[in-house]
Design a protein around this motif. Sequence first.
Motif, PDB file in Angstrom:
ATOM      1  N   ILE A 137       0.851  -1.187   0.000  1.00 27.18           N
ATOM      2  CA  ILE A 137       0.000   0.000   0.000  1.00 27.18           C
ATOM      3  C   ILE A 137       0.887   1.238   0.000  1.00 27.18           C
ATOM      4  CG2 ILE A 137      -1.800   1.263   1.230  1.00 27.18           C
ATOM      5  CD1 ILE A 137      -2.671  -1.372   2.487  1.00 27.18           C
ATOM      6  N   ASP A 138       0.624   2.152  -0.898  1.00 25.31           N
ATOM      7  CA  ASP A 138       1.368   3.401  -0.979  1.00 25.31           C
ATOM      8  C   ASP A 138       0.749   4.447  -0.058  1.00 25.31           C
ATOM      9  OD1 ASP A 138       3.093   2.360  -2.893  1.00 25.31           O
ATOM     10  OD2 ASP A 138       1.834   3.013  -4.559  1.00 25.31           O
ATOM     11  N   HIS A 139       1.596   5.147   0.677  1.00 21.17           N
ATOM     12  CA  HIS A 139       1.138   6.218   1.571  1.00 21.17           C
ATOM     13  C   HIS A 139       1.988   7.464   1.340  1.00 21.17           C
ATOM     14  CE1 HIS A 139      -0.955   3.150   4.083  1.00 21.17           C
ATOM     15  NE2 HIS A 139       0.136   2.431   3.895  1.00 21.17           N
ATOM     16  N   GLN A 140       1.338   8.596   1.198  1.00 18.09           N
ATOM     17  CA  GLN A 140       2.018   9.890   1.192  1.00 18.09           C
ATOM     18  C   GLN A 140       1.747  10.523   2.552  1.00 18.09           C
ATOM     19  OE1 GLN A 140       3.802  11.170  -1.464  1.00 18.09           O
ATOM     20  NE2 GLN A 140       3.402   9.394  -2.765  1.00 18.09           N
ATOM     21  N   VAL A 141       2.784  10.717   3.349  1.00 20.37           N
ATOM     22  CA  VAL A 141       2.632  11.223   4.713  1.00 20.37           C
ATOM     23  C   VAL A 141       3.418  12.527   4.831  1.00 20.37           C
ATOM     24  CG1 VAL A 141       2.659  10.620   7.155  1.00 20.37           C
ATOM     25  CG2 VAL A 141       2.676   8.803   5.433  1.00 20.37           C
ATOM     26  N   THR A 142       2.747  13.601   5.226  1.00 20.47           N
ATOM     27  CA  THR A 142       3.426  14.894   5.300  1.00 20.47           C
ATOM     28  C   THR A 142       3.401  15.449   6.724  1.00 20.47           C
ATOM     29  OG1 THR A 142       1.403  16.122   4.731  1.00 20.47           O
ATOM     30  CG2 THR A 142       2.826  15.427   2.905  1.00 20.47           C
ATOM     31  N   PHE A 143       4.441  16.219   7.033  1.00 21.63           N
ATOM     32  CA  PHE A 143       4.583  16.853   8.336  1.00 21.63           C
ATOM     33  C   PHE A 143       5.085  18.282   8.133  1.00 21.63           C
ATOM     34  CE2 PHE A 143       5.097  12.346   8.970  1.00 21.63           C
ATOM     35  CZ  PHE A 143       4.415  12.078  10.151  1.00 21.63           C
ATOM     36  N   ALA A 144       4.553  19.194   8.934  1.00 25.65           N
ATOM     37  CA  ALA A 144       4.952  20.596   8.810  1.00 25.65           C
ATOM     38  C   ALA A 144       6.412  20.801   9.175  1.00 25.65           C
ATOM     39  CB  ALA A 144       4.064  21.466   9.697  1.00 25.65           C
TER      40      ALA A 144
END
Length: 256
Positions: A29-36
């Motif tokens: 499963i592909d996940h795009q995870v972003t953080f400030a």
Amino acid sequence: MVLFISCISLLLVLLVVYMSIEAKRTIVIDHQVTFANFPETFGSLRVFFISDIHQRTITDRLLHKVKEPVDFVVIGGDLTEKGVPLSRVLHNIKQLKKLGPVYFVWGNNDYEVDYHELDALLLSENVVILDNTAVKLESDQGEHIHLLGVDDTSKKRADLSLALQDCDEDGFKMLISHNPSIIHKVKEEDQIDFILSGHTHGGQIRFFGLGPYELGGFKEMKGTKLFVSNGYGTTALPLRLGARAETHYLVISRTK
């Protein structure tokens, strides 16, 4: 009556066959995870995460499903369990090393085998064991990512404070813990940004959406983002229902 019993028996057989198929799924499963606060000079961090392998064998079919480059692989515990030959564990490690450098944390089932032998095997294959320790990744511009790992919480071996001692105050902190219960030991002042866990198998067998554990996924808790995988293998019964086997390709980057 005989016909009714025959139909029920057939349905049960079909259900077990389906559950066996679900347990053997090969899914990335592909996940795009972003953080400030993710360090911008890293661009992105690409991680292949696999947990709870147990008795399964890592095949080329799984590796071929990882379409993009990987910065490193994280094994989130339960690499093995009682009865799994060490040769299969070695094969699985060598397969995962084809994707990139490998980091490992201990799970409860890993202690069912001779853990001295397992430890020696991992070290011989240059796997980095994060047992209440941390490693620091540094960009060319001097920004930091801290990859922390704790030993298994259910065996009372986890010591988050020790892992945090290996970290500078600055930098993005990513914690690996086999058991997501580590969240109860995390304090907001620890400034841990992201946690990767497994252990629960998503309940493994769920009827009408109900199971002994929640389905895997993302949660926001205590100022951190927690991700729990359904895991790749099974324990006790080689069956799954409503919580199919999975692995993960995570691309972690800065919020735009």
